[in-house]
Design a protein around this motif. Structure first.
Motif, PDB file in Angstrom:
ATOM      1  N   GLU A  60       7.310 -48.335  53.552  1.00 45.52           N
ATOM      2  CA  GLU A  60       8.720 -48.550  53.266  1.00 45.52           C
ATOM      3  C   GLU A  60       9.221 -47.318  52.536  1.00 45.52           C
ATOM      4  N   VAL A  61      10.302 -46.731  53.003  1.00 43.90           N
ATOM      5  CA  VAL A  61      10.795 -45.492  52.386  1.00 43.90           C
ATOM      6  C   VAL A  61      12.174 -45.700  51.775  1.00 43.90           C
ATOM      7  N   ILE A  62      12.328 -45.220  50.543  1.00 46.05           N
ATOM      8  CA  ILE A  62      13.643 -45.217  49.906  1.00 46.05           C
ATOM      9  C   ILE A  62      14.055 -43.762  49.772  1.00 46.05           C
ATOM     10  N   ILE A  63      15.201 -43.406  50.329  1.00 48.73           N
ATOM     11  CA  ILE A  63      15.629 -42.008  50.313  1.00 48.73           C
ATOM     12  C   ILE A  63      16.869 -41.855  49.432  1.00 48.73           C
ATOM     13  N   GLU A  64      16.826 -40.868  48.536  1.00 45.71           N
ATOM     14  CA  GLU A  64      17.996 -40.609  47.686  1.00 45.71           C
ATOM     15  C   GLU A  64      18.287 -39.110  47.637  1.00 45.71           C
ATOM     16  N   ASP A  65      19.564 -38.772  47.446  1.00 46.86           N
ATOM     17  CA  ASP A  65      20.014 -37.384  47.407  1.00 46.86           C
ATOM     18  C   ASP A  65      20.058 -36.882  45.957  1.00 46.86           C
ATOM     19  N   ASP A  66      19.340 -35.785  45.682  1.00 54.84           N
ATOM     20  CA  ASP A  66      19.325 -35.259  44.304  1.00 54.84           C
ATOM     21  C   ASP A  66      20.422 -34.220  44.045  1.00 54.84           C
ATOM     22  N   GLN A  67      21.172 -33.839  45.088  1.00 50.27           N
ATOM     23  CA  GLN A  67      22.257 -32.831  44.991  1.00 50.27           C
ATOM     24  C   GLN A  67      21.791 -31.515  44.360  1.00 50.27           C
ATOM     25  N   ARG A  68      20.516 -31.223  44.409  1.00 47.53           N
ATOM     26  CA  ARG A  68      19.909 -30.029  43.791  1.00 47.53           C
ATOM     27  C   ARG A  68      20.175 -29.986  42.289  1.00 47.53           C
ATOM     28  N   LYS A  69      20.303 -31.155  41.647  1.00 50.34           N
ATOM     29  CA  LYS A  69      20.523 -31.174  40.207  1.00 50.34           C
ATOM     30  C   LYS A  69      19.323 -31.819  39.526  1.00 50.34           C
ATOM     31  N   PRO A  70      18.670 -31.085  38.605  1.00 46.48           N
ATOM     32  CA  PRO A  70      17.470 -31.625  37.955  1.00 46.48           C
ATOM     33  C   PRO A  70      17.726 -32.965  37.254  1.00 46.48           C
ATOM     34  N   ASP A  71      18.882 -33.098  36.574  1.00 50.64           N
ATOM     35  CA  ASP A  71      19.126 -34.342  35.835  1.00 50.64           C
ATOM     36  C   ASP A  71      19.222 -35.539  36.770  1.00 50.64           C
ATOM     37  N   ILE A  72      19.857 -35.325  37.933  1.00 47.91           N
ATOM     38  CA  ILE A  72      19.967 -36.431  38.891  1.00 47.91           C
ATOM     39  C   ILE A  72      18.594 -36.772  39.468  1.00 47.91           C
ATOM     40  N   ALA A  73      17.777 -35.733  39.736  1.00 44.96           N
ATOM     41  CA  ALA A  73      16.437 -35.979  40.264  1.00 44.96           C
ATOM     42  C   ALA A  73      15.614 -36.810  39.283  1.00 44.96           C
ATOM     43  N   VAL A  74      15.743 -36.511  37.985  1.00 42.15           N
ATOM     44  CA  VAL A  74      14.991 -37.260  36.973  1.00 42.15           C
ATOM     45  C   VAL A  74      15.442 -38.722  36.941  1.00 42.15           C
ATOM     46  N   GLN A  75      16.764 -38.931  36.987  1.00 41.47           N
ATOM     47  CA  GLN A  75      17.284 -40.310  37.010  1.00 41.47           C
ATOM     48  C   GLN A  75      16.765 -41.080  38.210  1.00 41.47           C
ATOM     49  N   LEU A  76      16.796 -40.403  39.391  1.00 42.52           N
ATOM     50  CA  LEU A  76      16.344 -41.072  40.607  1.00 42.52           C
ATOM     51  C   LEU A  76      14.864 -41.431  40.508  1.00 42.52           C
ATOM     52  N   ALA A  77      14.067 -40.495  39.944  1.00 41.66           N
ATOM     53  CA  ALA A  77      12.627 -40.744  39.821  1.00 41.66           C
ATOM     54  C   ALA A  77      12.381 -41.932  38.889  1.00 41.66           C
ATOM     55  N   ASP A  78      13.110 -41.983  37.787  1.00 48.11           N
ATOM     56  CA  ASP A  78      12.947 -43.112  36.865  1.00 48.11           C
ATOM     57  C   ASP A  78      13.264 -44.430  37.559  1.00 48.11           C
ATOM     58  N   LYS A  79      14.371 -44.414  38.300  1.00 44.22           N
ATOM     59  CA  LYS A  79      14.784 -45.625  39.004  1.00 44.22           C
ATOM     60  C   LYS A  79      13.722 -46.052  40.017  1.00 44.22           C
ATOM     61  N   MET A  80      13.208 -45.064  40.754  1.00 50.87           N
ATOM     62  CA  MET A  80      12.233 -45.396  41.791  1.00 50.87           C
ATOM     63  C   MET A  80      10.933 -45.917  41.206  1.00 50.87           C
ATOM     64  N   ILE A  81      10.518 -45.331  40.070  1.00 49.82           N
ATOM     65  CA  ILE A  81       9.254 -45.755  39.471  1.00 49.82           C
ATOM     66  C   ILE A  81       9.419 -47.097  38.771  1.00 49.82           C
ATOM     67  N   GLN A  82      10.510 -47.237  38.012  1.00 48.25           N
ATOM     68  CA  GLN A  82      10.630 -48.440  37.195  1.00 48.25           C
ATOM     69  C   GLN A  82      11.182 -49.649  37.937  1.00 48.25           C
ATOM     70  N   SER A  83      12.306 -49.460  38.672  1.00 48.76           N
ATOM     71  CA  SER A  83      12.827 -50.681  39.299  1.00 48.76           C
ATOM     72  C   SER A  83      12.390 -50.853  40.747  1.00 48.76           C
ATOM     73  N   GLU A  84      12.216 -49.742  41.489  1.00 48.46           N
ATOM     74  CA  GLU A  84      11.785 -49.897  42.874  1.00 48.46           C
ATOM     75  C   GLU A  84      10.270 -50.028  42.998  1.00 48.46           C
ATOM     76  N   LYS A  85       9.549 -49.638  41.941  1.00 45.72           N
ATOM     77  CA  LYS A  85       8.087 -49.719  41.926  1.00 45.72           C
ATOM     78  C   LYS A  85       7.432 -49.029  43.135  1.00 45.72           C
ATOM     79  N   VAL A  86       7.820 -47.781  43.377  1.00 41.97           N
ATOM     80  CA  VAL A  86       7.202 -47.056  44.497  1.00 41.97           C
ATOM     81  C   VAL A  86       5.783 -46.650  44.125  1.00 41.97           C
ATOM     82  N   ASP A  87       4.951 -46.414  45.163  1.00 44.07           N
ATOM     83  CA  ASP A  87       3.564 -45.985  44.924  1.00 44.07           C
ATOM     84  C   ASP A  87       3.443 -44.476  44.994  1.00 44.07           C
ATOM     85  N   VAL A  88       4.225 -43.885  45.917  1.00 44.37           N
ATOM     86  CA  VAL A  88       4.117 -42.457  46.162  1.00 44.37           C
ATOM     87  C   VAL A  88       5.507 -41.851  46.111  1.00 44.37           C
ATOM     88  N   LEU A  89       5.628 -40.696  45.450  1.00 44.04           N
ATOM     89  CA  LEU A  89       6.903 -39.975  45.449  1.00 44.04           C
ATOM     90  C   LEU A  89       6.733 -38.717  46.290  1.00 44.04           C
TER      91      LEU A  89
END
Lengths: 378, 307
Positions: A60-89
């Protein structure tokens, strides 16, 4: 011939689906750049990855756009790890974003498979057992370009790259192999669009060649403005500066330019032929090296899932390290710091019919590993 | 470091400056005359660039695409003024900032929806491609010279419009006393709509001119908008003359700084450290310049101060 390839693909699809009838489930979080001047790279990585896993119901893949901004990438990673519970990034294109996301993710026990960014900091002292780079260590292609500049007889090269981790790795890598003098060395702003200042300095430097690492929209802007400037000093670069997306926008100004890559569309192996045919059929355009990296990442993931569940982290890590998949690059294995050992080719920009593309002319570096293996204690 | 290099960099500075002028002329008039902070000015820059790209793709003509950028950006400007901006003149600056910020999001998302997130690339017409030998060893891109020329012509046009015409008198009067000139029978709301449309058209043209050598993408206007605000603060709000001078100064300081600062540092330290520190300092230069101007002359070069 096409029929044969088609039937081979159908066969592979059948085999893989049946193999996964009772396979292990896995959730992937893909953070990549899908808007702005860097979007060409992210779109290609995403499309390549999705092509590789399209017949696999267990991923199952969840795809998000980071807009080449480090702060947005960090937010997305937190969301994916904590609420989406992904196994692999996976998915990050830009090294400054990778530096912001990867260390935190792997320290939380997630796997990170890099389809692009390979900053030296994550290959050396900052290496981690859960971090794998499927593309290259950042320096690699530039090292080959340095070697190629030597064999082309260039003695006085002007070098430029954006001011971010991968840009620094690029110039370090080039200088590691280049034996001539530097006519000038410039770091530009990441995402810069106007290169008039740099082009004026190139004109004044009397360099016999220009080496530039400017991926995505930056490369398009530079090449178009360079062609306008009337300077005829030859350019060399890594494949990032001459990928399929850039060639389409730059046009004939890039014809004949040499560039270095770990992949090319004319690489003669079965996995690559299938990849190129299928990619063209699915998306109606030629694949770039980024697409091949995404595709290899997807196939590496599938190969590891066949052997182990991601829940058994040690076994899964072992399965990834084995890299038991058919790479579009032919042979593929990981060095001890989890970066590829592979051939780097010299390619030339040619015209095939109406389309500009790259063709391999020689092997630049054979079985090339990276300069940071010894610094990694893993 | 040669003479030719300095001249070429100075031309680059002028080219950048004239582009900034097209952007800031409208911004400063709108700010000065109507007292409106328009954050959506960058969106007109983007609309100009995208309409040029669309027309260029449809008709294949660079000149038509420039015309299209003027027409579409001014139409967008007039519609926005009539529908939204008109209600904001009497509100305080915070309301204006919020409303025009919402416009940025609205325009960016609509353009993304129509054209997609992938940047578009335009081609320079044959007649302007390549470079021109100016004198001796000095070569310069024809297209960039063309931008300088367009900027210069429009500056002359604006000076004439503001300084010599009836309309200009009304604009200047409006800047001083809004109520008085409406009491004298000038239809102030038509004047505002016209000015807003004019400002938008200039921004749109700047977007099309620059988009042709760089790229046309969503959000391309906002970095330029920030610089345009720096320009109008330095030049003095409401002053075309101030915007003109400040644009050229900011353009030259930024361009010269980008190559001179690292060059100076290179005599002190090794090239890669000099480059990375140098480019960091260079990118701060215009803000330092703005700070100095604000300390010495808080209203900018030709500003009369806000009341």
């Amino acid at each position: 011939m096409f029929k044969l390839i088609k039937s081979v693909i159908v066969l592979i699809a059948l085999v893989t689906t049946s193999a996964f009838a009772d396979g292990h489930k896995l959730k992937v979080g893909m953070i990549t750049t899908l808007s702005g001047g860097g979007s060409g790279l992210g779109i290609d990585v995403r499309d390549g990855f999705m092509l590789a896993i399209r017949n696999n119901d267990n991923i199952e893949v969840i795809i998000e756009d980071d807009q080449r901004k480090p702060d947005i990438a960090v937010q997305l990673a937190d969301k994916m790890i904590q609420s989406e519970k992904v196994d692999v990034l996976t998915g990050i294109i830009w090294s400054n974003l990778a530096m912001a996301v990867v260390p935190a993710a792997v320290n939380q026990g997630k796997f990170y498979l890099s389809p692009n960014a390979g900053p030296s900091a994550l290959a050396g002292k900052g290496c981690h057992k859960n971090y794998f780079n499927v593309a290259w260590q950042n320096d690699n292609l530039h090292e080959a370009a340095g070697g190629h500049a030597n064999s082309s007889g260039f003695k006085n090269t002007f070098i430029l790259a954006p001011n971010y981790p991968a840009g620094k790795d690029a110039l370090t890598g080039f200088k590691r192999y280049f034996k001539g003098e530097l006519a000038g060395e410039i770091y530009t702003k990441l995402g810069q669009k106007d290169y008039s200042v740099e082009i004026a300095q190139i004109r004044a430097s009397n360099a016999d060649s220009v080496f530039f690492f400017l991926p995505g929209g930056m490369g398009i802007g530079f090449m178009k403005q360079y062609a306008q400037s009337g300077i005829d000093t030859p350019v060399v670069g890594p494949a990032f500066s001459f990928d399929q997306g850039i060639l389409k926008a730059v046009g004939t100004a890039a014809l004949g330019v040499k560039n270095t890559s770990q992949w090319s569309k004319d690489l003669d192996n079965n996995a690559n032929k299938i990849f190129v045919t299928e990619f063209k059929k699915e998306f109606g355009r030629l694949p770039s090296l980024y697409a091949s990296q995404g595709y290899d990442t997807g196939n590496l993931l599938i190969s590891a899932m066949k052997k182990s569940s991601v829940k058994d982290a040690d076994a899964f890590r072992q399965a990834i390290r084995a890299a038991n998949f058919e790479s579009t690059r032919g042979s593929f294995k990981f060095s001890s710091n989890h970066h590829p050992i592979q051939d780097i080719y010299v390619r030339e920009v040619v015209k095939e019919g109406e389309v500009l593309t790259n063709k391999i002319v020689s092997i630049g570096l054979k079985d090339h590993s990276n300069a940071y293996v010894d610094q990694c204690s893993m | 470091m040669t003479f030719e290099l300095c001249v070429e960099q100075l031309l680059n500075g002028f080219q950048f400056g004239f582009m900034l002028f097209l952007m800031s002329a409208g911004l400063t008039l709108i700010f000065g005359v109507m007292g409106l902070i328009n954050l959506a000015h960058g969106s007109f820059y983007m609309i100009g660039a995208f309409s040029a790209a669309a027309v260029s793709a449809a008709l294949g003509s660079f000149w038509f695409s420039l015309l299209a950028s003027l027409i579409f950006a001014s139409i967008a400007g007039v519609i926005v003024e009539i529908v939204i901006i008109r209600r904001l003149y009497d509100r305080d600056h915070l309301d204006q900032v919020l409303a025009t910020f919402a416009l940025i999001l609205l325009f960016s998302e609509s353009v993304r929806w129509i054209f997609g997130a992938y940047p578009l690339y335009l081609d320079v017409p044959d007649i302007l491609s390549g470079s021109l030998q100016i004198i001796g060893g000095i070569y310069y891109s024809k297209y960039r010279l063309f931008i300088i020329l367009v900027g210069l012509l429009l500056a002359i046009f604006l000076f004439f419009l503001i300084g010599k015409t009836n309309l200009g008198v009304q604009i200047r009067a409006g800047q001083h006393d809004r109520e008085m000139i409406s009491a004298l029978g000038v239809d102030i709301s038509k004047l505002y709509t016209f000015l807003f449309g004019l400002g938008a058209a200039l921004a749109g043209l700047a977007g099309a001119l620059v988009g042709t050598i760089q790229s046309v993408e969503v959000g391309m206007g906002e970095p330029v908008l920030i610089l345009a605000f720096v320009v109008i603060v330095i030049g003095g709000i409401g002053s075309i003359k101030g915007a003109f001078m400040a644009s050229l100064i900011v353009g030259c300081v930024d361009t010269m700084g980008r190559f001179l600062v690292p060059w100076i540092l290179m005599s002190l330290t090794d090239p890669s450290t000099a480059m990375s520190i140098g480019s960091a300092i260079a990118s701060m230069l215009i803000y330092v310049l703005m700070a100095i101007v604000l300390i010495v002359k808080p209203t900018g070069f030709f500003g009369k101060g806000l009341t």
